[in-house]
Design an enzyme around this catalytic site. Structure first.
Site, PDB file in Angstrom:
ATOM      1  N   ALA A 287       0.788  -1.388  12.733  1.00 52.26           N
ATOM      2  CA  ALA A 287       0.228  -1.726  11.204  1.00 52.26           C
ATOM      3  C   ALA A 287       1.372  -2.648  10.841  1.00 52.26           C
ATOM      4  CB  ALA A 287       0.329  -0.409  10.560  1.00 52.26           C
ATOM      5  N   ASP A 288       0.688  -3.484   9.879  1.00 51.71           N
ATOM      6  CA  ASP A 288       1.670  -4.543   9.063  1.00 51.71           C
ATOM      7  C   ASP A 288       2.510  -3.445   8.166  1.00 51.71           C
ATOM      8  OD1 ASP A 288       3.166  -6.493   7.938  1.00 51.71           O
ATOM      9  OD2 ASP A 288       1.505  -7.862   7.532  1.00 51.71           O
TER      10      ASP A 288
END
Ligand code: NAG
Ligand code: NAG
Ligand code: NAG
Ligand code: NAG
Ligand code: NAG
Ligand code: NAG
Ligand code: NAG
Length: 766
Positions: A287-288
Site C-alpha cells: 500500500a502507498d
C-alpha cells in the site's frame, strides 16, 4: 483548507520517515533456520516461502505485514525494511542508510524520469536500471540498504498541473510502458531471471495523478474512470510493468477508482492485477505509505483502523507501508474480520520474492552478494548520467542558428536566473546524496566561457530588486542565458500547480532582457511544462531549451549542448498547452476524450493548438527521415491473428516492422529520435488525433550519412478500445505518421472482419 491539506501531507511524511531501519541477511548455516525448507536451495521459491511462513505464529504474521518489519528473532529471520526508493538513483528513504561521509555516503544521481524519458533512449534506460541495481546491491551487502525499491512511478502525466509529473515518463502510455519495461529489466537483472538483482515496484495502481487540486486531495479523491480509459490509458504502463517486465511488486494508490479506494478494491487488486495481468502468487502488493491508515482517518471509508486493516488485507494489499496493518490486524483476526491464512498468503507472496533475491541462499554462490563500494559511482555510471542529461534536453526554438554558441567567439556570457547555481535543484524529488552536482554556472565556466552571473529573480516572487543587476550583467555581455522555470518549490509531491504560466515575475525579467536585443537563450527547467507562447513569438528570444531536472551532471550536459559538443536530440514527452488550458478542464476530470467540458487530454485527444507539441524537438543539423522501402498497403486481420504467436498475449503480436531511413543533410553529427504514430478512421468515433506506436533513438548520424532503424508496431498499438475496455482490430483506413511535425506518411488498410484481441474483465456494477 489549503492549510489542512499541507498538515496532512506533513504528517504522512513524518510517519514514513520515522519507521525503523534494519538490515542483514538470515543465517542459513548456523542460525535456527539451518536445515529447514526455506534454506533448501533445491526447493521452489513458493514452497520455501510457504515453509517459512508456516512457522510464524499469528502475532508474528501480524507484525511482519508492516513495511518496517521486525522479522522473527526466535527463528533467525532478520528485521526488514521494505520502503526503499530509487526513482532515478538510490534515494533518501527509510530503507537506505547513507553514511554521513566516505564510502556509502552517496550514489549516482541520474536525471528525473521526465528528463530521461525525453531522450527516448531505451537502451540507456536499461543501463540506468542496471547501474542503480548494482549500487543498491553494494549498499545491501554493506547492510545499508534493502533489496526492493518503490520504483518506477508510471502513472501517465495526464494533467500538466500535476506536481509529481516530474517522476513519470510523461503523458503517453506507450512511452511509459516502454520506459517501465526497460527500466524494470535493468533493475531486476533481466526479464524474470532466476536470481533477481533487486525487486522493482510498479506504482501507483491506479489512476493516481493529482495532489491537491481545489476542493480535494489525493488521500480522499475518487477518480471516476471509464473502463475504456482504464484499459487503454491508465493501466497501459502497468500492463507492461507487471506482465512484460515481470516486476515483483505493485503499489496500490491513495485515490479511489469509481468509488472504492484502490488499496481496498478487489476489482483492482484481484480481478485486474492478479487475474487479467497475471500478477502471480510469488509477487506482492504494497500500500502507498499510510494509504491503509487513511481508509479511516482521511476517508472514513471504514469505522475504525481495525476495519481499515482488515478491508485492505482482504482486498489484496499484502504489505502496509505504514503501521496500520501491524497495529490492527491482530484485533481484526479476533473480531473475525480477517484470518491468519490471508496474512500468511500476503507474507508468502513477499517472501517468495525475497527468496528469488537470494535472501536465504549462500552468499558465496551469488555474484550479486560480492558487489561492493568500488562498483558505486564508476566512471561509466558518471558518463551515463551525463549522456542522459544531454539526450533529454529539448531544443524548442533556435532563431538564426544562434545555437550552438562558440566559446572562442563569445566574449562574455551572462548567466541569469534562479537556476544559475542550481545544485540539489537539479535532482528533482526522490533523490539522494550524489557524488557531485555540477551547476549550470560551473558548466558554463568549464566550457570555457567568461561568465558573469546574476540571480535576477527567484522562481516565484514579485520582488524586482534583482532586475537592475541582471540587466547590468546582460548589458556588459555578448550572450545572455536565462536559467529558470520551475523547481520543487512550485511543483512537488503534495503540491500541484494551478496555472501553467511562468511563475512569479520571471517572464517580466526575460522580456526586459530580450529588450536589450542581445542573443538570448532561455533554459526552461522543470518537470511540468510552462506556456512559452510569449517567448516563442518574441523575435529577441533567440533560443529556448527545455530541461527537466538534469541530475548530477546537469551543468555539463547543458553547456555541452549549448556549445554543440553534443547536438540536441530530445523530444517533448508531454504536450505544452497554452495557458488557457487550465481554465478549460478541471484537474479532477479524468476523461481523456474531448467533450463540452473538456478540450481533450494529451496529444491524442487535445482539440486546441498546443504551444509546442508532444514529440517536438529541433536539431542542429538537417535530418530527412522517410520510409526506407514502401510499407505494405494492406493487412488481413484474420491472417494477422492466425499468425500471432500462441505463447504471448495477442496484443503484443507484431503487425509489421517498418524500416525508417534518416539522412543527415546538414553539417553536424547528431542523434535522431524516430517517432512513429498511427491515426485511423476505423471503428467507432471519436478518433484520436494520432497515437505513438513505435520509436527509436539512432545514435551519431554523421553529416552526409544515413542510418536505417527498425520500428516494430504491435497489434495492440493499432487496436482500438471499446467502452467495455476490450481492444479490437477494426477494418478500415490507417496512416503511419513519421516524426513531429510530420515528415512522411503511409496509408494502409486493415481488411476482414472486426476482431476482439483482449478481454477486459467486467467491472462490478456500481
Ligand atoms: C544441519 O544439518 C547438518 C547435517 O545434518 C548438521 O551437521 C548441522 O549441525 C545442522 N545445523 C543446524 C544449525 O541444526
Ligand atoms: C467468521 O467469518 C466467516 C466469513 O468471513 C463466517 O463464515 C464465520 O461464520 C465467522 N465465524 C464466526 C465465529 O463468527
Ligand atoms: C480466510 O478468509 C478467506 C477470505 O475471506 C477465506 O476464503 C478462507 O476460507 C478463510 N480461511 C480460514 C482458514 O478461515
Ligand atoms: C572504501 O571502499 C574502497 C573500495 O571498495 C576500499 O578500498 C576502501 O578500503 C574503503 N574504505 C573504508 C574506510 O572502508
Ligand atoms: C553562482 O556561484 C558563483 C560561484 O560560487 C558566484 O560567483 C556567483 O555569484 C553565483 N551566482 C548567483 C546568481 O548566485
Ligand atoms: C529587440 O531588440 C531591439 C534592439 O536590438 C529592440 O529595439 C527591440 O525593442 C527589441 N524587441 C523586443 C520585442 O524586445
Ligand atoms: C491521418 O492524419 C492526416 C493528417 O494529419 C490525414 O491526412 C490522414 O488522412 C489521416 N489518416 C486517416 C486514416 O485518418
Amino acid at each position: 483548507m489549503a492549510r489542512m491539506r499541507k498538515a496532512v501531507w506533513a504528517a504522512s511524511v513524518l510517519a514514513y520517515a520515522s519507521q525503523t531501519l534494519a538490515f542483514g541477511f538470515p543465517d542459513c548455516v548456523n542460525g535456527p533456520l539451518a536445515n529447514t525448507t526455506v534454506c533448501d536451495t533445491s526447493d521452489s521459491p513458493s514452497a520455501r516461502a510457504k515453509a517459512l511462513i508456516d512457522m510464524f505464529t499469528t502475532d508474528e504474521l501480524v507484525s511482519n505485514t508492516n513495511s518496517g518489519a521486525p522479522g522473527v528473532p526466535r527463528l533467525g529471520v532478520p528485521a526488514y525494511q521494505s520502503a526503499e526508493e530509487a526513482l532515478h538513483g538510490l534515494a533518501t528513504s527509510p530503507g537506505i542508510n547513507f553514511a554521513s561521509s566516505g564510502n556509502f555516503s552517496f550514489a549516482t544521481s541520474f536525471p528525473a524520469p521526465i528528463h530521461m524519458s525525453a531522450a527516448f533512449d531505451d537502451l540507456a534506460l536499461l543501463a540506468v536500471g542496471d547501474v542503480i541495481s548494482t549500487e543498491a546491491r553494494a549498499f545491501s551487502n554493506a547492510n545499508m540498504g534493502g533489496l526492493d525499491y518503490f520504483t518506477p512511478n508510471i502513472n501517465p502525466f495526464r494533467d500538466p498541473r500535476w506536481g509529481r509529473g516530474q517522476e513519470t515518463p510523461g503523458e503517453d502510455p506507450f512511452r511509459a510502458a516502454q520506459y517501465a519495461l526497460n527500466y524494470v529489466q535493468g533493475l531486476q537483472g533481466g526479464i524474470d531471471p532466476p536470481q533477481l538483482k533487486i525487486a522493482a515496484t510498479c506504482k501507483h495502481l491506479v489512476g493516481y495523478d493529482l495532489e491537491n487540486p481545489p476542493g480535494t486531495n489525493r488521500f480522499v479523491f475518487n477518480a471516476v474512470i471509464s473502463q475504456q480509459d482504464l484499459a487503454s490509458y491508465y493501466t497501459q504502463p502497468f500492463q507492461s510493468c507487471v506482465r512484460d517486465a515481470q516486476a515483483r511488486s505493485v503499489m496500490c494508490s491513495f485515490n479511489a477508482v469509481n468509488g472504492l479506494p484502490a488499496c481496498a478494491d478487489p476489482f483492482v487488486l484481484q480481478t485486474l492485477l492478479r487475474g487479467y495481468l497475471g500478477f502471480d502468487e510469488e509477487r506482492w502488493v504494497v500500500a502507498d505509505c499510510d494509504a491503509i491508515e487513511f481508509l479511516f482517518d482521511q476517508r472514513a471509508f471504514v469505522p475504525d483502523f481495525v476495519h481499515a486493516a482488515a478491508v485492505g488485507m482482504n482486498a489484496g494489499t499484502d504489505i502496509d507501508c505504514g503501521t496500520t496493518f501491524g497495529d490492527n490486524l491482530g484485533a481484526a483476526i479476533q473480531m473475525n474480520l480477517t484470518n491468519s491464512s490471508t496474512l500468511a498468503r500476503a507474507l508468502t507472496r513477499q517472501y517468495s520474492s525475497m527468496i528469488r533475491l537470494g535472501y536465504f541462499d549462500p552468499p558465496a554462490s551469488q555474484p550479486y552478494r560480492q558487489i561492493g563500494w568500488s562498483e558505486v559511482n564508476t566512471a561509466s555510471a558518471q558518463q551515463l548520467a551525463l549522456e542522459l542529461a544531454a539526450e533529454g534536453l529539448v531544443l524548442l526554438k533556435n532563431l538564426n542558428d544562434v545555437l550552438p554558441l562558440s566559446t572562442s567567439k563569445t566574449g562574455t556570457l551572462a548567466l541569469i536566473g534562479p537556476w544559475t547555481n542550481a545544485t540539489t535543484q537539479m535532482q528533482s524529488n526522490y533523490a539522494g546524496p550524489s557524488p557531485f552536482l555540477i551547476s549550470p554556472f560551473a558548466g558554463a565556466q568549464a566550457a570555457g566561457f567568461s561568465v558573469v552571473s546574476a540571480l535576477g529573480t527567484q522562481i516565484n516572487t514579485d520582488d524586482t530588486s534583482g532586475f537592475a543587476a541582471a540587466l547590468e550583467a546582460a548589458m556588459t555581455s555578448d550572450v545572455v542565458v536565462y536559467a529558470g522555470g520551475l523547481d520543487t518549490s512550485v511543483e512537488a509531491e503534495g503540491m500541484d500547480r494551478t496555472t501553467v504560466t511562468w511563475p512569479g515575475n520571471q517572464l517580466d525579467l526575460i522580456t526586459q532582457l530580450a529588450g536589450l536585443g542581445k542573443p538570448l537563450v532561455v533554459l526552461q527547467f522543470g518537470g511540468g511544462q510552462l506556456d512559452d507562447v510569449d517567448l516563442k513569438s518574441n523575435p529577441n528570444v533567440s533560443a529556448i531549451v527545455w530541461s527537466g531536472y538534469p541530475g548530477q551532471s546537469g551543468g555539463t550536459a547543458i553547456f555541452n549542448v549549448l556549445t554543440g559538443q553534443t547536438a540536441p536530440s530530445g523530444r517533448l514527452p508531454v504536450t505544452q498547452y497554452p495557458a488557457a488550458y487550465v481554465e478549460q478542464v478541471p484537474m479532477t476530470d479524468m476523461t481523456l476524450r474531448p467533450s463540452a467540458s473538456n478540450p481533450g487530454r494529451t496529444y491524442k485527444w487535445y482539440t486546441g493548438v498546443p504551444t509546442f507539441e508532444f514529440g517536438f524537438g529541433m536539431s542542429y543539423t538537417t535530418f530527412v527521415p522517410g520510409f526506407a522501402s514502401t510499407p505494405k498497403a494492406s493487412y488481413a486481420i484474420q491472417a494477422l491473428v492466425a499468425a500471432a504467436p500462441r505463447d504471448a498475449p495477442l496484443d503484443r503480436a507484431v503487425l509489421d516492422t517498418f524500416q525508417v531511413e534518416v539522412q543527415n543533410k546538414g553539417a553536424v553529427k547528431s542523434d535522431f529520435v524516430a517517432l512513429l504514430f498511427v491515426n485511423t478512421t476505423a471503428g467507432p468515433p471519436p478518433f484520436p488525433n494520432k497515437e505513438l506506436v513505435s520509436y527509436a533513438r539512432v545514435k551519431g548520424v554523421g553529416p552526409g550519412s544515413a542510418a536505417t532503424v527498425k520500428l516494430p508496431v504491435t497489434l495492440g498499438s493499432v487496436a482500438r478500445t471499446d467502452e467495455n475496455g476490450n481492444a479490437w482490430l477494426y477494418p478500415g483506413d490507417y496512416s503511419l505518421i513519421l516524426d513531429v511535425p510530420t515528415r512522411a506518411m503511409h496509408s494502409f488498410r486493415l481488411t476482414g472482419t472486426q476482431t476482439q484481441i483482449t478481454h477486459w474483465p467486467a467491472a462490478p456494477s456500481s
